[in-house]
Design a protein around this motif. Structure first.
Motif, mmCIF file in Angstrom:
data_model
loop_
_atom_site.group_PDB
_atom_site.id
_atom_site.type_symbol
_atom_site.label_atom_id
_atom_site.label_comp_id
_atom_site.label_asym_id
_atom_site.label_seq_id
_atom_site.Cartn_x
_atom_site.Cartn_y
_atom_site.Cartn_z
ATOM 1 N N GLN A 85 -14.995 -6.136 6.107
ATOM 2 C CA GLN A 85 -14.895 -7.047 7.250
ATOM 3 C C GLN A 85 -16.154 -7.881 7.422
ATOM 4 O O GLN A 85 -16.115 -8.950 8.019
ATOM 5 N N ALA A 86 -17.261 -7.405 6.878
ATOM 6 C CA ALA A 86 -18.547 -8.111 7.000
ATOM 7 C C ALA A 86 -19.547 -7.409 6.087
ATOM 8 O O ALA A 86 -19.227 -6.423 5.422
ATOM 9 N N ALA A 87 -20.762 -7.938 6.059
ATOM 10 C CA ALA A 87 -21.824 -7.285 5.311
ATOM 11 C C ALA A 87 -22.125 -5.916 5.908
ATOM 12 O O ALA A 87 -21.891 -5.675 7.093
ATOM 13 N N THR A 88 -22.632 -5.008 5.078
ATOM 14 C CA THR A 88 -22.929 -3.640 5.506
ATOM 15 C C THR A 88 -24.427 -3.464 5.696
ATOM 16 O O THR A 88 -25.209 -3.695 4.768
ATOM 17 N N VAL A 89 -24.823 -3.056 6.892
ATOM 18 C CA VAL A 89 -26.231 -2.797 7.173
ATOM 19 C C VAL A 89 -26.616 -1.422 6.633
ATOM 20 O O VAL A 89 -25.944 -0.425 6.917
ATOM 21 N N CYS A 107 -16.379 2.197 11.007
ATOM 22 C CA CYS A 107 -16.555 2.509 12.433
ATOM 23 C C CYS A 107 -17.964 2.996 12.739
ATOM 24 O O CYS A 107 -18.254 3.350 13.891
ATOM 25 N N SER A 108 -18.854 3.009 11.750
ATOM 26 C CA SER A 108 -20.151 3.657 11.936
ATOM 27 C C SER A 108 -21.304 2.698 12.198
ATOM 28 O O SER A 108 -22.384 3.123 12.569
ATOM 29 N N GLY A 109 -21.111 1.409 11.950
ATOM 30 C CA GLY A 109 -22.207 0.463 12.133
ATOM 31 C C GLY A 109 -23.128 0.347 10.949
ATOM 32 O O GLY A 109 -24.234 -0.172 11.066
ATOM 33 N N GLY A 110 -22.695 0.836 9.792
ATOM 34 C CA GLY A 110 -23.499 0.697 8.587
ATOM 35 C C GLY A 110 -23.707 2.006 7.864
ATOM 36 O O GLY A 110 -23.039 3.016 8.147
ATOM 37 N N LEU A 111 -24.636 1.998 6.925
ATOM 38 C CA LEU A 111 -24.991 3.198 6.165
ATOM 39 C C LEU A 111 -26.283 3.784 6.723
ATOM 40 O O LEU A 111 -27.256 3.059 6.950
ATOM 41 N N LEU A 132 0.861 -1.176 0.000
ATOM 42 C CA LEU A 132 0.000 0.000 0.000
ATOM 43 C C LEU A 132 0.901 1.231 0.000
ATOM 44 O O LEU A 132 1.464 1.610 1.018
ATOM 45 N N ARG A 133 1.036 1.849 -1.183
ATOM 46 C CA ARG A 133 1.978 2.964 -1.311
ATOM 47 C C ARG A 133 1.417 4.257 -0.726
ATOM 48 O O ARG A 133 2.161 5.086 -0.201
ATOM 49 N N ARG A 134 0.113 4.413 -0.799
ATOM 50 C CA ARG A 134 -0.487 5.632 -0.273
ATOM 51 C C ARG A 134 -1.886 5.322 0.227
ATOM 52 O O ARG A 134 -2.613 4.519 -0.362
ATOM 53 N N GLN A 135 -2.260 5.954 1.335
ATOM 54 C CA GLN A 135 -3.604 5.767 1.859
ATOM 55 C C GLN A 135 -4.090 7.021 2.567
ATOM 56 O O GLN A 135 -3.319 7.732 3.202
ATOM 57 N N TYR A 136 -5.373 7.268 2.390
ATOM 58 C CA TYR A 136 -6.046 8.345 3.119
ATOM 59 C C TYR A 136 -7.418 7.819 3.501
ATOM 60 O O TYR A 136 -8.183 7.356 2.650
ATOM 61 N N ALA A 137 -7.721 7.862 4.786
ATOM 62 C CA ALA A 137 -9.004 7.353 5.271
ATOM 63 C C ALA A 137 -9.631 8.367 6.208
ATOM 64 O O ALA A 137 -8.982 8.838 7.148
ATOM 65 N N ARG A 138 -10.880 8.700 5.942
ATOM 66 C CA ARG A 138 -11.646 9.601 6.786
ATOM 67 C C ARG A 138 -12.890 8.861 7.276
ATOM 68 O O ARG A 138 -13.432 8.017 6.562
ATOM 69 N N TYR A 139 -13.305 9.162 8.478
ATOM 70 C CA TYR A 139 -14.466 8.494 9.067
ATOM 71 C C TYR A 139 -15.582 8.349 8.032
ATOM 72 O O TYR A 139 -15.859 9.283 7.297
#
Length: 297
Positions: free
Chosen positions: A101-105, A74-78, A42-49
């Motif tokens: 990591q798992a299905a998205t609610v 980190c939010s518990g779904g959409l 992974l040469r570059r990464q940017y992650a925002r909540y």
């Protein structure tokens, strides 16, 4: 249809703000590259909540340079009015498997909707498997998924989009709408193929004959490439043994030799997962000559 119309900007909805919830505008940018030993990093990464990026793992002994990366939320779904943007860049020779990591609610939405856009760019001789777990649509939810794939040279991208409905209250409530768009472009940005579906919960409810039959879940896997033999993958998919009461699998060639589309109708989430896994294994074997190691989540 021009690509720019397929991915037009949707005006921001402020219903959640009126109800006192902070609107979420998440962003994730990842760039994969191969080192001198053909090992992807992974040469570059940017992650925002709400995104969280795990460490790259190497799980396939037959393809030692292919990196596996899990994306977490980190939010518990959409939630209503969430707007998430993901960019995945595959540099030359990079090879990666990206999943969630798992299905998205997708939670109930009284007034608005949620949207996730994924932009994928694959340079020459790169290989990407972007295979997130399904969206779980709660009653009253409305979600739009837009994925664009830009291919350079003989790059290959396996991309999936799938969903199922679920009512945690057990009252057979159904979602409002689910929209999915997957666009494939060449290096010049010219559209090669566009797959679009729009399903409303009323049509899907009760698995009506002529629409979904007895099936309650649906998945799409696209093998995007302008430089591979369709016959080998078709043969492997035909070998998949699965009971029709559990799932139905169909495939077709994309226009302008942009690859192949595989569609799945499944009885439930577990059956959908098994069917999508077998299709992934068939595609991996046809493209790489080996089966993937079972991922643990």
């Amino acid at each position: 249809m021009p690509a720019e119309r397929a991915f037009r900007v949707v005006p921001e909805i402020t219903a959640s703000a009126r109800w006192g919830r902070r609107l979420v505008s998440g962003r994730l940018d990842l760039e994969f590259a191969a080192d001198a030993d053909a090992r992807t990093y992974l040469r570059r990464q940017y992650a925002r909540y709400p995104f969280h990026v795990c460490r790259v793992q190497f799980q396939d002994p037959d393809i030692p340079g292919l990196g596996t990366l899990y994306l977490q939320s980190c939010s518990g779904g959409l939630y209503e009015d969430d707007r998430l943007d993901v960019t995945l860049a595959m540099r030359e020779h990079a090879e990666a498997h990206v999943s969630t990591q798992a299905a998205t609610v997708v939670h109930s939405m009284p007034m608005g909707s949620a949207e996730q856009r994924v932009r994928i760019q694959c340079e020459t001789r790169s290989y990407l498997e972007y295979l997130p777990d399904p969206q779980i649509l709660f009653p009253g939810s409305s979600c739009r998924s837009a994925i664009s794939i830009r291919l350079c040279g003989n790059a290959v991208a396996l991309v999936s989009d799938s969903f199922l409905q679920h009512d945690p209250a057990g009252k057979d409530g159904t979602f409002s709408a689910y929209v999915s768009e997957i666009l494939i472009e060449n290096a010049a940005g010219e559209a090669l193929a566009l797959d679009r579906l729009k399903i409303d919960g009323r049509s899907f409810q009760g698995c009506r004959p002529g629409i979904s039959g007895s099936f309650a879940a649906q998945g799409t896997l696209i093998i995007a490439s302008t430089d591979f033999s369709r016959r080998g993958i078709s043969d492997e998919i035909q070998k998949i043994g699965i009971d029709y009461s559990e799932a139905a699998i169909g495939s077709s060639q994309l226009p302008k030799s942009a690859g192949m589309l595989v569609r799945v109708l499944a009885a439930d989430g577990a059956a959908l997962k098994r069917a999508m896994h077998r299709i992934w294994c068939a595609a991996r074997f046809a493209l790489k000559g080996s089966l993937p190691v079972e991922r643990r989540k």
